[in-house]
Design a protein around this motif. Structure first.
Motif, short mmCIF file in Angstrom:
data_model
loop_
_atom_site.label_atom_id
_atom_site.label_comp_id
_atom_site.label_asym_id
_atom_site.label_seq_id
_atom_site.Cartn_x
_atom_site.Cartn_y
_atom_site.Cartn_z
N GLU A 1 -14.05 10.78 18.30
CA GLU A 1 -14.95 9.74 18.81
C GLU A 1 -14.30 8.84 19.86
OE1 GLU A 1 -17.05 7.64 15.74
OE2 GLU A 1 -17.31 9.49 14.56
N ARG A 2 -13.01 9.10 20.17
CA ARG A 2 -12.27 8.29 21.13
C ARG A 2 -12.30 6.81 20.76
NH1 ARG A 2 -10.13 12.47 22.35
NH2 ARG A 2 -10.57 13.69 24.19
N ASN A 3 -12.12 6.54 19.46
CA ASN A 3 -12.21 5.17 18.96
C ASN A 3 -11.11 4.96 17.92
OD1 ASN A 3 -12.78 2.72 17.80
ND2 ASN A 3 -14.92 3.20 17.36
N HIS A 4 -10.03 4.36 18.34
CA HIS A 4 -8.88 4.19 17.44
C HIS A 4 -9.14 3.16 16.34
CE1 HIS A 4 -4.89 5.03 16.21
NE2 HIS A 4 -4.52 3.77 16.32
N ASP A 5 -10.15 2.32 16.51
CA ASP A 5 -10.48 1.34 15.47
C ASP A 5 -10.86 2.02 14.15
OD1 ASP A 5 -9.97 -0.75 17.19
OD2 ASP A 5 -12.07 -0.97 17.79
N ILE A 6 -11.36 3.24 14.23
CA ILE A 6 -11.69 3.99 13.01
C ILE A 6 -10.44 4.17 12.17
CG2 ILE A 6 -12.49 6.23 12.12
CD1 ILE A 6 -14.20 6.40 14.75
N TRP A 7 -9.35 4.56 12.81
CA TRP A 7 -8.09 4.76 12.08
C TRP A 7 -7.54 3.44 11.56
CZ3 TRP A 7 -3.05 3.11 12.78
CH2 TRP A 7 -2.11 3.73 11.96
N ILE A 8 -7.58 2.40 12.37
CA ILE A 8 -7.06 1.09 11.97
C ILE A 8 -7.79 0.59 10.72
CG2 ILE A 8 -6.95 -1.36 12.63
CD1 ILE A 8 -4.74 0.29 13.89
N LYS A 9 -9.09 0.73 10.70
CA LYS A 9 -9.87 0.26 9.54
C LYS A 9 -9.50 1.03 8.28
CE LYS A 9 -14.57 -0.50 7.99
NZ LYS A 9 -16.00 -0.36 8.27
N ALA A 10 -9.30 2.33 8.41
CA ALA A 10 -8.96 3.15 7.23
C ALA A 10 -7.51 2.98 6.80
CB ALA A 10 -9.24 4.62 7.53
N CYS A 11 -6.61 2.86 7.74
CA CYS A 11 -5.17 2.81 7.46
C CYS A 11 -4.71 1.44 6.96
CB CYS A 11 -4.39 3.20 8.71
SG CYS A 11 -2.62 3.19 8.48
N ARG A 12 -5.26 0.41 7.53
CA ARG A 12 -4.86 -0.96 7.23
C ARG A 12 -3.36 -1.19 7.45
NH1 ARG A 12 -8.19 0.21 2.88
NH2 ARG A 12 -6.49 0.21 1.39
N PRO A 13 -2.86 -0.94 8.67
CA PRO A 13 -1.43 -1.21 8.92
C PRO A 13 -1.14 -2.70 8.87
CG PRO A 13 -2.54 -0.70 10.97
CD PRO A 13 -3.55 -0.49 9.88
N ASP A 14 -0.01 -3.04 8.30
CA ASP A 14 0.44 -4.42 8.27
C ASP A 14 0.74 -4.87 9.70
OD1 ASP A 14 1.73 -6.52 6.19
OD2 ASP A 14 2.88 -6.48 8.06
N PRO A 15 0.41 -6.10 10.07
CA PRO A 15 0.72 -6.57 11.43
C PRO A 15 2.21 -6.49 11.77
CG PRO A 15 -0.75 -8.12 10.32
CD PRO A 15 -0.32 -7.11 9.29
N GLU A 16 3.06 -6.50 10.76
CA GLU A 16 4.51 -6.43 10.97
C GLU A 16 5.05 -5.02 10.72
OE1 GLU A 16 6.32 -9.01 12.15
OE2 GLU A 16 4.40 -10.05 12.30
N ILE A 17 4.21 -4.01 10.80
CA ILE A 17 4.61 -2.63 10.50
C ILE A 17 5.79 -2.20 11.37
CG2 ILE A 17 3.02 -1.53 12.11
CD1 ILE A 17 2.59 0.60 9.80
N LEU A 18 6.57 -1.28 10.81
CA LEU A 18 7.71 -0.72 11.52
C LEU A 18 7.61 0.80 11.46
CD1 LEU A 18 10.56 -1.23 12.81
CD2 LEU A 18 11.47 -0.92 10.50
N TRP A 19 7.50 1.44 12.63
CA TRP A 19 7.48 2.91 12.75
C TRP A 19 8.74 3.34 13.45
CZ3 TRP A 19 2.26 1.23 13.59
CH2 TRP A 19 1.32 1.90 12.83
N TRP A 20 9.30 4.45 13.00
CA TRP A 20 10.43 5.00 13.74
C TRP A 20 10.35 6.51 13.67
CZ3 TRP A 20 16.15 3.03 13.28
CH2 TRP A 20 16.83 3.40 14.43
#
Length: 161
Positions: free
Chosen positions: A41-60
């Motif tokens: 759907e070209r809409n990343h908000d779908i993933w954000i709503k489902a994932c609920r990443p912490d605002p301070e998330i750390l990815w590596w």
């Protein structure tokens, strides 16, 4: 070696997860499904709503010189949504789930196949260690480290049509 690893992973017996471990795995499955939908759907908000990443998330991820924060990840996702035409499949295989109070540490083998906007196949495989924290709204994604599995079988390599 990589073929052996893939065969080994697929032969792992299904674990009997506790209800709390299963709740974490269901959360992960939900955001994998949402990621596929967000690409479609070209809409990343779908993933954000489902994932609920912490605002301070750390990815590596192993290809990155430095860990990423949520802002950097969101810029990367914008690029992903612009360059991926569709997700053909995605899957994760849980290896272990450790619950420590309100924190869950999850080890998974993940793989996905996509078609980019140029019609090229892209196959990604990686080993991930993800960290979640339980809040009043459910599990929140707080950290992840992913290391790619480089030696994909020939039929899975990028560029094959």
């Amino acid at each position: 070696f990589s073929l052996f690893f893939l065969v080994f992973i697929t032969m792992l017996p299904a674990k009997n997860w506790t209800p709390e471990q299963q709740e974490v795995l269901d959360h992960i499955q939900g955001w994998w499904d949402a990621w596929e939908q967000s690409v479609a759907e070209r809409n990343h908000d779908i993933w954000i709503k489902a994932c609920r990443p912490d605002p301070e998330i750390l990815w590596w991820w192993d290809g990155d010189g430095l860990p990423q924060d949520l802002d950097a990840y969101m810029r990367l996702r914008k690029w992903t949504l612009e360059t991926k035409a569709r997700v053909v499949y995605s899957d994760f295989r849980p290896i272990d789930v450790k619950i420590h109070g309100d924190t869950a540490i999850v080890a998974v083998y993940a793989h996905s196949g996509m078609i980019d906007t140029n019609g090229q196949r892209i196959v990604l495989q990686d080993k991930r260690l993800s960290v979640f924290r339980k809040t009043e709204t459910g599990w929140t994604f707080i950290a992840e480290m992913a290391v790619g599995v480089e030696d994909a079988p020939g039929w899975m390599k990028s560029g094959n049509k």
